[in-house]
Scaffold this active site. Structure first.
Site, PDB file in Angstrom:
ATOM      1  N   LYS A  96       0.847  -1.188   0.000  1.00  0.00           N
ATOM      2  CA  LYS A  96       0.000   0.000   0.000  1.00  0.00           C
ATOM      3  C   LYS A  96       0.882   1.238   0.000  1.00  0.00           C
ATOM      4  CE  LYS A  96      -3.553   2.446   2.637  1.00  0.00           C
ATOM      5  NZ  LYS A  96      -4.597   2.352   3.657  1.00  0.00           N
ATOM      6  N   LYS A 154      -2.297  -1.562  -3.758  1.00  0.00           N
ATOM      7  CA  LYS A 154      -3.158  -0.383  -3.699  1.00  0.00           C
ATOM      8  C   LYS A 154      -2.308   0.879  -3.787  1.00  0.00           C
ATOM      9  CE  LYS A 154      -6.137   1.948  -0.461  1.00  0.00           C
ATOM     10  NZ  LYS A 154      -6.382   2.179   0.914  1.00  0.00           N
TER      11      LYS A 154
HETATM   12  C1  PBG Z   1      -7.637   3.497   5.592  1.00  0.00           C
HETATM   13  C2  PBG Z   1      -7.870   3.355   4.126  1.00  0.00           C
HETATM   14  C3  PBG Z   1      -7.679   4.300   3.118  1.00  0.00           C
HETATM   15  C4  PBG Z   1      -8.152   3.707   1.938  1.00  0.00           C
HETATM   16  C5  PBG Z   1      -8.581   2.426   2.266  1.00  0.00           C
HETATM   17  N1  PBG Z   1      -8.381   2.216   3.608  1.00  0.00           N
HETATM   18  C6  PBG Z   1      -7.178   5.694   3.183  1.00  0.00           C
HETATM   19  C7  PBG Z   1      -5.797   5.940   3.561  1.00  0.00           C
HETATM   20  O1  PBG Z   1      -5.002   5.037   3.796  1.00  0.00           O
HETATM   21  O2  PBG Z   1      -5.471   7.125   3.673  1.00  0.00           O
HETATM   22  C8  PBG Z   1      -8.220   4.364   0.590  1.00  0.00           C
HETATM   23  C9  PBG Z   1      -9.314   3.867  -0.319  1.00  0.00           C
HETATM   24  C10 PBG Z   1      -9.615   4.757  -1.466  1.00  0.00           C
HETATM   25  O3  PBG Z   1      -8.982   5.815  -1.693  1.00  0.00           O
HETATM   26  O4  PBG Z   1     -10.547   4.422  -2.231  1.00  0.00           O
HETATM   27  N2  PBG Z   1      -6.372   3.194   6.026  1.00  0.00           N
END
Ligand code: PBG
Ligand code: ZN
Length: 328
Positions: A198, A251
């Site tokens: 991520k 992601k």
């Molecule tokens: C929470 C989380 C996020 C997303 C999924 N889980 C935001 C982040 O990490 O700031 C992003 C999902 C999206 O942008 O569609 N940790």
């Protein structure tokens, strides 16, 4: 005997839709999709539109139940739940409360429709007053003390009936901590989808309105990955596999198709990719202006994520894409 130079005529196989269909290498399928949903507290069937994500709304549990019925009817196998609690604090109490928003939502969905798979995002940012994904001390986000809260959260989701828990926090060691907690509390059969790779991405911008989870200070770069790094993705992947992840996620998706391909080639586990809020918002904005054909663009984008190697695609386009695929 002399033969004329034989030209490779690739166009021979592109002549008709039927022939193109027979030689098509990648088939997008409704069964690939997970639809991410945002749950809010409140009675009634309120839907609060999210301005940064046209077509997506925050849903009360009642509205969520209706939405889940539509999703299941379209043949989409799974949803991913994000919760917006009534109140926030410095230890994310709402994340692991027995009557927390996710716990209520999971129980309702599983009672309505046992076959629809309910994945839960396991993180603390939506429940923390400061919006970070772990416990904060001064201006630091503490790793190890956050693991206990994440493990408690995952166990409470499993206890409510979640089919799969999906930690997205990026603390080191969270997969092991969560797996151990699940196993020791009677949930050894609950699978874990790790947001293994991520990145600290600008593409999460619209989501932070949707989940009300913007950090109050600083950013997430001390825990999420640097977008420039590829080898580090393998390190994160290997660690999460060693710690017991059942499935792994990359992601965002579109700016990281190369990483999806890399991960696909390095693991036998199912690979998920998250077509995140910013990727969704870009297409919706262009389509709303008449600059892109939404249907063609979405199907092309989702096909590219599948072609890169994803088995599972989390996307806010899931319902539209399912309708379009059913029409083809
Ligand atoms: C929470 C989380 C996020 C997303 C999924 N889980 C935001 C982040 O990490 O700031 C992003 C999902 C999206 O942008 O569609 N940790
Ligand atoms: Zn978070």
């Amino acid at each position: 005997m002399e033969y004329p130079l034989s030209l490779h005529r690739s166009r021979r196989l592109r002549g008709t839709p039927t022939l193109r269909g027979m030689v098509r290498e990648t088939a997008l399928s409704i069964s690939d999709f997970i639809d991410p949903l945002f749950v809010i507290t409140g009675a009634g069937r309120d839907r609060r539109p999210i301005s940064t994500m046209p077509g997506v709304a925050q849903l009360t549990v009642e509205a969520l139940r209706e939405e889940a019925g539509r999703i299941a009817a379209l043949g989409i196998p799974a949803v991913m739940l994000f919760g917006l609690p009534e109140s926030k604090d410095e230890k994310a109490s709402g994340a692991y409360a027995d009557d927390g928003i996710i716990q209520l939502a999971v129980r309702a969905l599983k009672a309505d429709n046992p076959d629809l798979l309910v994945f839960t995002d396991v993180c603390l940012c939506e429940y923390m007053s400061h919006g970070h994904c772990g416990i904060v001390e001064g201006d630091r986000i503490l790793n190890d003390p956050s693991l206990d809260l994440l493990a408690r959260t995952a166990v409470s989701h499993a206890a409510a009936g979640a089919d799969v828990v999906a930690p997205s926090d990026m603390m080191d060691g969270r997969v092991a901590a969560i797996r151990h907690a699940l196993d020791s509390q009677g949930f050894s059969d609950t699978p874990l989808l790790s947001y293994a790779v991520k990145y600290a991405s600008a593409m999460y911008g619209p989501f932070r309105e949707a989940a009300d989870s913007a950090p109050a200070f600083g950013d997430r770069r001390t825990y999420q990955m640097d977008p420039a790094n590829r080898r580090e993705a393998f390190k994160e992947l290997e660690q999460d596999i060693a710690e017991g992840a059942d499935m792994v996620m990359v992601k965002p998706a579109l700016p990281y198709l190369d990483i999806i391909r890399d991960v696909r080639e390095r693991t036998h586990l199912p690979v998920a990719a998250y077509n995140v809020s910013g990727e969704y918002a870009m297409v919706k904005a262009a389509a709303a202006n008449g600059w892109l054909d939404e249907r063609a663009s979405v199907l092309e984008i989702l096909t590219s994520i599948k072609r890169a190697g994803a088995d599972i695609i989390l996307t806010y386009h899931a319902k539209d894409a399912a309708r379009w695929l059913a029409e083809r």
